[in-house]
Write a protein that holds these residues in place. Structure first.
Motif, PDB file in Angstrom:
ATOM      1  N   VAL A   1     -21.156 -21.031  -0.888  1.00 18.98           N
ATOM      2  CA  VAL A   1     -21.394 -22.195  -0.028  1.00 18.98           C
ATOM      3  C   VAL A   1     -21.749 -21.795   1.398  1.00 18.98           C
ATOM      4  O   VAL A   1     -22.378 -22.565   2.129  1.00 18.98           O
ATOM      5  CB  VAL A   1     -20.175 -23.139  -0.027  1.00 18.98           C
ATOM      6  N   ALA A   2     -21.372 -20.572   1.825  1.00 17.14           N
ATOM      7  CA  ALA A   2     -21.679 -20.116   3.189  1.00 17.14           C
ATOM      8  C   ALA A   2     -23.130 -19.692   3.328  1.00 17.14           C
ATOM      9  O   ALA A   2     -23.713 -19.791   4.406  1.00 17.14           O
ATOM     10  CB  ALA A   2     -20.753 -18.959   3.568  1.00 17.14           C
ATOM     11  N   GLN A   3     -23.718 -19.182   2.239  1.00 14.13           N
ATOM     12  CA  GLN A   3     -25.134 -18.807   2.191  1.00 14.13           C
ATOM     13  C   GLN A   3     -25.545 -17.858   3.331  1.00 14.13           C
ATOM     14  O   GLN A   3     -26.536 -18.088   4.026  1.00 14.13           O
ATOM     15  CB  GLN A   3     -26.010 -20.059   2.232  1.00 14.13           C
ATOM     16  N   PRO A   4     -24.814 -16.770   3.567  1.00  8.84           N
ATOM     17  CA  PRO A   4     -25.219 -15.838   4.623  1.00  8.84           C
ATOM     18  C   PRO A   4     -26.473 -15.067   4.212  1.00  8.84           C
ATOM     19  O   PRO A   4     -26.765 -14.916   3.016  1.00  8.84           O
ATOM     20  CB  PRO A   4     -24.012 -14.900   4.735  1.00  8.84           C
ATOM     21  N   ASP A   5     -27.207 -14.570   5.184  1.00  9.63           N
ATOM     22  CA  ASP A   5     -28.393 -13.761   4.880  1.00  9.63           C
ATOM     23  C   ASP A   5     -27.992 -12.406   4.318  1.00  9.63           C
ATOM     24  O   ASP A   5     -28.673 -11.838   3.477  1.00  9.63           O
ATOM     25  CB  ASP A   5     -29.240 -13.569   6.142  1.00  9.63           C
ATOM     26  N   ILE A   6     -26.882 -11.868   4.827  1.00 12.82           N
ATOM     27  CA  ILE A   6     -26.350 -10.575   4.389  1.00 12.82           C
ATOM     28  C   ILE A   6     -24.849 -10.750   4.190  1.00 12.82           C
ATOM     29  O   ILE A   6     -24.199 -11.456   4.953  1.00 12.82           O
ATOM     30  CB  ILE A   6     -26.600  -9.465   5.441  1.00 12.82           C
ATOM     31  N   VAL A   7     -24.300 -10.088   3.187  1.00 14.50           N
ATOM     32  CA  VAL A   7     -22.868 -10.226   2.943  1.00 14.50           C
ATOM     33  C   VAL A   7     -22.241  -8.880   2.603  1.00 14.50           C
ATOM     34  O   VAL A   7     -22.836  -8.059   1.895  1.00 14.50           O
ATOM     35  CB  VAL A   7     -22.597 -11.251   1.807  1.00 14.50           C
ATOM     36  N   VAL A   8     -21.054  -8.645   3.150  1.00 12.51           N
ATOM     37  CA  VAL A   8     -20.233  -7.487   2.775  1.00 12.51           C
ATOM     38  C   VAL A   8     -19.225  -7.969   1.731  1.00 12.51           C
ATOM     39  O   VAL A   8     -18.440  -8.882   2.017  1.00 12.51           O
ATOM     40  CB  VAL A   8     -19.490  -6.911   3.995  1.00 12.51           C
ATOM     41  N   PRO A   9     -19.255  -7.427   0.530  1.00 11.98           N
ATOM     42  CA  PRO A   9     -18.272  -7.838  -0.484  1.00 11.98           C
ATOM     43  C   PRO A   9     -16.845  -7.527  -0.027  1.00 11.98           C
ATOM     44  O   PRO A   9     -16.623  -6.749   0.906  1.00 11.98           O
ATOM     45  CB  PRO A   9     -18.650  -6.995  -1.709  1.00 11.98           C
ATOM     46  N   LEU A  10     -15.889  -8.146  -0.692  1.00 13.41           N
ATOM     47  CA  LEU A  10     -14.483  -7.885  -0.386  1.00 13.41           C
ATOM     48  C   LEU A  10     -14.213  -6.384  -0.484  1.00 13.41           C
ATOM     49  O   LEU A  10     -14.702  -5.708  -1.399  1.00 13.41           O
ATOM     50  CB  LEU A  10     -13.613  -8.648  -1.378  1.00 13.41           C
ATOM     51  N   CYS A  11     -13.472  -5.846   0.467  1.00 16.63           N
ATOM     52  CA  CYS A  11     -13.202  -4.403   0.483  1.00 16.63           C
ATOM     53  C   CYS A  11     -11.836  -4.135   1.111  1.00 16.63           C
ATOM     54  O   CYS A  11     -11.287  -4.969   1.812  1.00 16.63           O
ATOM     55  CB  CYS A  11     -14.299  -3.657   1.248  1.00 16.63           C
ATOM     56  N   ASP A  12     -11.336  -2.941   0.848  1.00 13.21           N
ATOM     57  CA  ASP A  12     -10.033  -2.532   1.363  1.00 13.21           C
ATOM     58  C   ASP A  12     -10.237  -1.352   2.310  1.00 13.21           C
ATOM     59  O   ASP A  12     -10.332  -0.197   1.884  1.00 13.21           O
ATOM     60  CB  ASP A  12      -9.114  -2.142   0.202  1.00 13.21           C
ATOM     61  N   GLY A  13     -10.307  -1.645   3.601  1.00  9.61           N
ATOM     62  CA  GLY A  13     -10.493  -0.608   4.608  1.00  9.61           C
ATOM     63  C   GLY A  13      -9.218  -0.251   5.340  1.00  9.61           C
ATOM     64  O   GLY A  13      -9.268   0.345   6.421  1.00  9.61           O
ATOM     65  N   ASP A  14      -8.077  -0.600   4.748  1.00 16.00           N
ATOM     66  CA  ASP A  14      -6.786  -0.341   5.396  1.00 16.00           C
ATOM     67  C   ASP A  14      -6.368   1.105   5.156  1.00 16.00           C
ATOM     68  O   ASP A  14      -5.482   1.398   4.352  1.00 16.00           O
ATOM     69  CB  ASP A  14      -5.742  -1.317   4.840  1.00 16.00           C
ATOM     70  N   THR A  15      -7.026   2.019   5.865  1.00 17.14           N
ATOM     71  CA  THR A  15      -6.727   3.450   5.723  1.00 17.14           C
ATOM     72  C   THR A  15      -6.609   4.089   7.107  1.00 17.14           C
ATOM     73  O   THR A  15      -7.490   4.844   7.526  1.00 17.14           O
ATOM     74  CB  THR A  15      -7.827   4.161   4.917  1.00 17.14           C
ATOM     75  N   PRO A  16      -5.539   3.774   7.840  1.00 15.88           N
ATOM     76  CA  PRO A  16      -5.345   4.401   9.158  1.00 15.88           C
ATOM     77  C   PRO A  16      -5.186   5.913   9.024  1.00 15.88           C
ATOM     78  O   PRO A  16      -4.975   6.421   7.917  1.00 15.88           O
ATOM     79  CB  PRO A  16      -4.055   3.740   9.665  1.00 15.88           C
ATOM     80  N   PRO A  17      -5.289   6.661  10.132  1.00 16.86           N
ATOM     81  CA  PRO A  17      -5.260   8.137  10.078  1.00 16.86           C
ATOM     82  C   PRO A  17      -4.042   8.727   9.380  1.00 16.86           C
ATOM     83  O   PRO A  17      -4.126   9.808   8.804  1.00 16.86           O
ATOM     84  CB  PRO A  17      -5.294   8.533  11.554  1.00 16.86           C
ATOM     85  N   ASP A  18      -2.904   8.033   9.415  1.00 14.62           N
ATOM     86  CA  ASP A  18      -1.694   8.577   8.792  1.00 14.62           C
ATOM     87  C   ASP A  18      -1.528   8.133   7.337  1.00 14.62           C
ATOM     88  O   ASP A  18      -0.449   8.293   6.743  1.00 14.62           O
ATOM     89  CB  ASP A  18      -0.466   8.178   9.595  1.00 14.62           C
ATOM     90  N   SER A  19      -2.586   7.608   6.728  1.00 11.51           N
ATOM     91  CA  SER A  19      -2.503   7.132   5.347  1.00 11.51           C
ATOM     92  C   SER A  19      -2.266   8.280   4.382  1.00 11.51           C
ATOM     93  O   SER A  19      -2.774   9.389   4.562  1.00 11.51           O
ATOM     94  CB  SER A  19      -3.806   6.411   4.962  1.00 11.51           C
ATOM     95  N   THR A  20      -1.503   8.006   3.342  1.00  8.71           N
ATOM     96  CA  THR A  20      -1.264   9.006   2.296  1.00  8.71           C
ATOM     97  C   THR A  20      -2.491   9.090   1.384  1.00  8.71           C
ATOM     98  O   THR A  20      -3.330   8.187   1.351  1.00  8.71           O
ATOM     99  CB  THR A  20      -0.048   8.621   1.458  1.00  8.71           C
ATOM    100  N   SER A  21      -2.575  10.168   0.619  1.00  9.35           N
ATOM    101  CA  SER A  21      -3.671  10.332  -0.339  1.00  9.35           C
ATOM    102  C   SER A  21      -3.664   9.202  -1.366  1.00  9.35           C
ATOM    103  O   SER A  21      -4.726   8.723  -1.790  1.00  9.35           O
ATOM    104  CB  SER A  21      -3.561  11.688  -1.041  1.00  9.35           C
ATOM    105  N   LYS A  22      -2.470   8.778  -1.759  1.00  6.99           N
ATOM    106  CA  LYS A  22      -2.356   7.688  -2.724  1.00  6.99           C
ATOM    107  C   LYS A  22      -2.957   6.401  -2.170  1.00  6.99           C
ATOM    108  O   LYS A  22      -3.706   5.704  -2.857  1.00  6.99           O
ATOM    109  CB  LYS A  22      -0.884   7.474  -3.073  1.00  6.99           C
ATOM    110  N   ARG A  23      -2.657   6.077  -0.919  1.00  4.21           N
ATOM    111  CA  ARG A  23      -3.198   4.871  -0.288  1.00  4.21           C
ATOM    112  C   ARG A  23      -4.724   4.945  -0.165  1.00  4.21           C
ATOM    113  O   ARG A  23      -5.441   3.981  -0.440  1.00  4.21           O
ATOM    114  CB  ARG A  23      -2.576   4.713   1.109  1.00  4.21           C
ATOM    115  N   ILE A  24      -5.239   6.110   0.224  1.00  3.60           N
ATOM    116  CA  ILE A  24      -6.684   6.285   0.390  1.00  3.60           C
ATOM    117  C   ILE A  24      -7.407   6.131  -0.950  1.00  3.60           C
ATOM    118  O   ILE A  24      -8.430   5.441  -1.046  1.00  3.60           O
ATOM    119  CB  ILE A  24      -6.992   7.651   1.025  1.00  3.60           C
ATOM    120  N   ASN A  25      -6.874   6.751  -1.984  1.00  2.91           N
ATOM    121  CA  ASN A  25      -7.499   6.646  -3.311  1.00  2.91           C
ATOM    122  C   ASN A  25      -7.464   5.222  -3.843  1.00  2.91           C
ATOM    123  O   ASN A  25      -8.431   4.750  -4.445  1.00  2.91           O
ATOM    124  CB  ASN A  25      -6.806   7.602  -4.293  1.00  2.91           C
ATOM    125  N   LYS A  26      -6.336   4.543  -3.611  1.00  6.02           N
ATOM    126  CA  LYS A  26      -6.235   3.149  -4.050  1.00  6.02           C
ATOM    127  C   LYS A  26      -7.252   2.268  -3.341  1.00  6.02           C
ATOM    128  O   LYS A  26      -7.890   1.398  -3.955  1.00  6.02           O
ATOM    129  CB  LYS A  26      -4.817   2.616  -3.789  1.00  6.02           C
TER     130      LYS A  26
END
Length: 400
Positions: free
Chosen positions: A143-168
């Motif tokens: 319904v928003a009809q944007p010209d360009i769209v970024v699909p849902l994503c998980d960018g919650d990977t701060p510098p102190d993230s564990t390998s498990k969090r990054i892979n997930k």
């Protein structure tokens, strides 16, 4: 989406076998909109408006940039409203003549960490948390009809993230993308910018880039290097260089690359030199929020002799109004600047507006900072086409 590369700077940056270079291009999203010359920023809005500017005051921003970056987080509850409206989010905001890009999180607002789930992510509007899954996001995009769209994503990977969090985060983002691309199957003209995740882990970055490149997407967003907002301003190229270049190396060169988040002059030039094409205006927005104004050298001088001036690595890229002597300065913010603010108002007047907390202060500062930043992008493009981007790295360290 059509992307044409007009020129590539001869100097490359490299790590191992990976190489990347600055490039000037043209991005066309739909025939009814002007072509966007790259590198270029998308003009960020917050809650449906460009910070501190109304539709009327925006006319004073003398620029050919007709873009709008819309963070979904401020509109996540408006699906039913837009469905009834039927004309799309750009029209709803009064900006239907701008190229609109929908992204999940606001690059100018720090994203709260630790709230994403296995099949959903959290978005925030003020203190209000909204949990969004792919199906809910797809309904909004329809319904928003944007010209360009970024699909849902998980960018919650701060510098102190564990390998498990990054892979997930990387795996979850690929799963989200696969589900979202069902929407592109329904509408092949939809322009999808897929996020590539992996935090600061080069191995995960490589795998994410390879897997994402296999999908039917139009461009790539290099995401997860920071948590957005003021905290992201401390991001340094040296800290992200290896995973960043590893990502670039495994992405197809013929498709545009996006990087969202506050990028000051130094970081911006490094990212451009690595091959990034599209950014956003969160950096000048944040400068405005602290009542400051950009003063760095944003002009490119072709065939400039580096011996003409010594690099000043302590040079400030912005100034504020803490110096009381400024209340008597009857000059423009930046000598030679052609923005509306510098053509019509003095430092003394802006000093007064800031200290009495007049809302006009941020309006005028916003006009200057956006103009200054957009002008810098024109200079970057000129430097790339002249194959002298390396000189611009030096020129920003020279006083105006």
């Amino acid at each position: 989406m059509k992307f044409i590369i007009d020129g590539v700077a001869g100097k490359t940056v490299a790590t191992g076998c990976a190489t990347a270079a600055a490039r000037a291009g043209q991005l066309e999203v739909r025939s009814s909109l002007p072509v966007l010359d790259t590198p270029a920023p998308l003009i960020r809005c917050r809650g449906g408006a460009i910070p501190h500017l109304t539709h009327e005051t925006l006319q004073y921003l003398d620029t050919a940039n007709r873009t709008l970056l819309i963070p979904y987080q401020y509109h996540s509850t408006q699906t039913d409203v837009l469905k009834a409206y039927q004309k799309g989010l750009g029209s709803f905001l009064g900006e239907k003549d701008r190229m609109s890009m929908l992204t999940v999180q606001d690059p100018g607002e720090e994203t709260k960490s630790g709230y994403n789930q296995n099949k959903a992510i959290s978005v925030w509007s003020g203190c209000n948390r909204n949990i969004v899954d792919v199906d809910g996001y797809k309904q909004f995009v329809r319904v928003a009809q944007p010209d360009i769209v970024v699909p849902l994503c998980d960018g919650d990977t701060p510098p102190d993230s564990t390998s498990k969090r990054i892979n997930k985060a990387a795996k979850r983002t690929i799963d989200f993308l696969d589900s979202f691309l069902e929407l592109k199957d329904e509408n092949p003209k939809m322009n999808v910018v897929a996020a590539v995740e992996g935090g600061l882990d080069p191995v995960v970055r490589k795998l994410s880039a390879i897997e994402t490149s296999k999908r039917n997407v139009d461009a790539f967003l290099l995401d997860g290097f920071h948590s957005n907002g003021t905290a992201a301003e401390s991001l340094r190229w040296e800290a992200i260089k290896e995973p960043f270049l590893e990502t670039i190396f495994h992405l197809p060169a013929e498709k545009p690359r996006f990087f969202l988040g506050p990028a000051g002059p130094r970081l911006l030039l490094e990212l451009v030199s690595a091959g990034v094409d599209v950014f956003d205006t969160s950096y000048p927005n944040l400068v405005t929020e602290r009542n400051a104004f950009l003063v760095f050298n944003n002009k490119f001088t072709k065939d400039w002799d580096p011996l003409e001036g010594a690099d000043n690595h302590d040079l400030m890229f912005e100034k504020n109004f803490e110096n009381d002597e400024m209340k008597m300065e009857m000059r423009s913010l930046v000598e030679g600047c052609s923005c509306y603010t510098c053509r019509n108002f003095t430092v003394a007047y802006l000093y007064h507006l800031v200290h009495v907390k007049e809302m006009l202060a941020k309006v005028l500062l916003s006009l200057h900072n956006l103009h200054h930043y957009l002008t810098f992008f024109k200079s970057i493009r000129e430097a790339i086409l002249a194959d002298q981007i390396h000189l611009l790295h030096r020129q920003i360290l020279q006083p105006l």
